[in-house]
Enzyme design. Structure first.
Site, PDB file in Angstrom:
ATOM      1  N   LYS A 191      46.553  24.546  22.394  1.00 40.84           N
ATOM      2  CA  LYS A 191      46.279  24.533  24.081  1.00 40.84           C
ATOM      3  C   LYS A 191      45.175  25.339  24.225  1.00 40.84           C
ATOM      4  O   LYS A 191      44.348  25.307  24.902  1.00 40.84           O
ATOM      5  CB  LYS A 191      47.392  24.580  24.998  1.00 40.84           C
ATOM      6  CG  LYS A 191      48.388  23.402  24.659  1.00 40.84           C
ATOM      7  CD  LYS A 191      49.693  23.750  25.210  1.00 40.84           C
ATOM      8  CE  LYS A 191      50.569  22.495  25.118  1.00 40.84           C
ATOM      9  NZ  LYS A 191      52.331  22.642  25.492  1.00 40.84           N
ATOM     10  N   GLN A 249      56.002  26.675  28.117  1.00 40.73           N
ATOM     11  CA  GLN A 249      56.333  25.916  26.989  1.00 40.73           C
ATOM     12  C   GLN A 249      57.663  25.783  26.605  1.00 40.73           C
ATOM     13  O   GLN A 249      58.480  26.774  26.648  1.00 40.73           O
ATOM     14  CB  GLN A 249      55.444  26.620  25.573  1.00 40.73           C
ATOM     15  CG  GLN A 249      55.909  25.889  24.329  1.00 40.73           C
ATOM     16  CD  GLN A 249      54.762  24.647  24.095  1.00 40.73           C
ATOM     17  OE1 GLN A 249      53.915  24.764  25.111  1.00 40.73           O
ATOM     18  NE2 GLN A 249      55.209  23.729  23.465  1.00 40.73           N
ATOM     19  N   ASP A 251      51.947  20.078  33.537  1.00 44.41           N
ATOM     20  CA  ASP A 251      52.761  19.288  32.716  1.00 44.41           C
ATOM     21  C   ASP A 251      53.199  17.853  33.489  1.00 44.41           C
ATOM     22  O   ASP A 251      53.671  17.148  32.809  1.00 44.41           O
ATOM     23  CB  ASP A 251      53.977  20.134  32.313  1.00 44.41           C
ATOM     24  CG  ASP A 251      53.875  20.749  30.927  1.00 44.41           C
ATOM     25  OD1 ASP A 251      53.157  20.137  30.020  1.00 44.41           O
ATOM     26  OD2 ASP A 251      54.591  21.853  30.894  1.00 44.41           O
TER      27      ASP A 251
HETATM   28  N1  GUN Z   1      57.215  21.197  24.485  1.00 46.39           N
HETATM   29  C1  GUN Z   1      56.914  20.187  23.621  1.00 46.39           C
HETATM   30  N2  GUN Z   1      55.924  19.320  24.140  1.00 46.39           N
HETATM   31  C2  GUN Z   1      55.631  19.987  25.292  1.00 46.39           C
HETATM   32  C3  GUN Z   1      55.023  19.877  26.528  1.00 46.39           C
HETATM   33  O1  GUN Z   1      54.383  18.766  26.514  1.00 46.39           O
HETATM   34  N3  GUN Z   1      54.865  20.691  27.636  1.00 46.39           N
HETATM   35  C4  GUN Z   1      55.728  21.849  27.328  1.00 46.39           C
HETATM   36  N4  GUN Z   1      55.743  22.639  28.742  1.00 46.39           N
HETATM   37  N5  GUN Z   1      56.313  22.042  26.374  1.00 46.39           N
HETATM   38  C5  GUN Z   1      56.564  21.252  25.479  1.00 46.39           C
END
Ligand code: GUN
Length: 282
Positions: free
Chosen positions: A53, A97, A120
């Site tokens: 990211k 996350q 998200d």
């Molecule tokens: N963990 C696995 N996929 C995601 C996601 O799309 N967003 C977040 N915040 N955590 C994750």
């Protein structure tokens, strides 16, 4: 006939090129989109996702910051940090996350994020808006899959879509977004009986189960579109999906690979949501 491969990496590149231009224009007007990511603990997969990211943000000109917290951090400290980020007008997007350590209540954390910064798309306000078809931050993985289908002009309206998996992050919102596109949607999950009797009727099959190679050609209808959301590691450490790619590729009309399939699109939609948050549409 062999399936056409939907290369998520290529599509992601194309979309990111456009975003880069849009961000350059925003910067000229004095607006630099900013994403803050909170990463708790030392889960290697989470660290790898967050690095992805960070790298993708830099590539398109989004400023990003990672706040790392120890796995023993208490919930109150985390919620206080989120409250401060909510107030900070230079922070447009906030992402915590997942998964979180067991002592932290995930839903409380999700609901602490200002819905206008919830890139998200996990906050109940955004989920509710998505359900009634209002403007909302859409969850990145399902949103990316819709973009992949559209990029190949795959008809969704009137088609029977079967979604395997019902997680809050992928399966549930996936079905909703497809319903918004006028598909007929069936959800299958671990308690579904005779699962193949459903999957074999799917025009579009979305597989988000989290088990390597669980879907082979015996699950699919000839000519079906098959989307593989799985991210699994083999014993040798190789990335592999939920779909037995080689077995299915002769049956499907379109198929997504792993890697270079859904994964790069998920990150791309996060970038898109961050730009949207910076522009203050929601
Ligand atoms: N963990 C696995 N996929 C995601 C996601 O799309 N967003 C977040 N915040 N955590 C994750």
């Amino acid at each position: 006939m062999a399936a056409e491969i939907i290369n998520g990496q290529l599509l992601a590149k194309e979309l990111r090129r456009n975003m880069k231009n849009e961000i350059a224009e925003l910067k000229q007007k004095g607006l630099t989109p900013h994403l803050t990511v909170i990463l708790i603990g030392d889960d290697p997969a989470s660290h790898s996702y967050v690095r992805g990211k960070e790298k993708a943000s830099a590539e398109v000109g989004i400023s990003s910051k990672i706040i790392r917290m120890d796995k023993t951090v208490d919930q109150k400290t985390l919620l206080t940090k989120i409250a401060a980020l909510n107030k900070d007008e230079n922070v447009h997007g906030i992402l915590v996350q997942l998964p979180l350590p067991k002592h932290i209540e995930e839903q409380k954390v999700i609901e602490a994020i200002d819905p206008a910064k919830d890139v998200d798309g996990f906050h109940p306000i955004n989920i509710g808006r998505m359900m009634v078809g209002q403007d909302a931050f859409l969850p990145c993985t399902p949103y990316g899959i819709i973009e992949m289908l559209k990029s190949k002009n795959i008809e969704i309206a009137g088609k029977h879509v079967v979604v395997m998996g019902r997680s809050n992050i992928v399966g549930k919102p996936m079905g909703q977004l497809l319903l918004n596109e006028n598909a007929t949607v069936t959800y299958c999950h671990s308690k579904t009986q005779d699962i193949k009797s459903y999957t074999k009727k799917a025009d579009i099959l979305i597989v988000a189960v989290g088990k390597a190679n669980i879907v082979d050609s015996s699950y699919i209808k000839d000519g079906a579109v098959v989307i593989d959301v799985g991210v699994n590691r083999t014993e040798e450490g190789k990335l592999t999906g939920d779909v037995d790619f080689d077995d299915v590729k002769e049956m499907a009309s379109f198929l997504t690979p792993v890697p270079k399939g859904v994964g790069p699109m998920t990150i791309t939609m996060l970038l898109s949501n961050t730009i949207k948050a910076a522009k203050g549409l929601s």
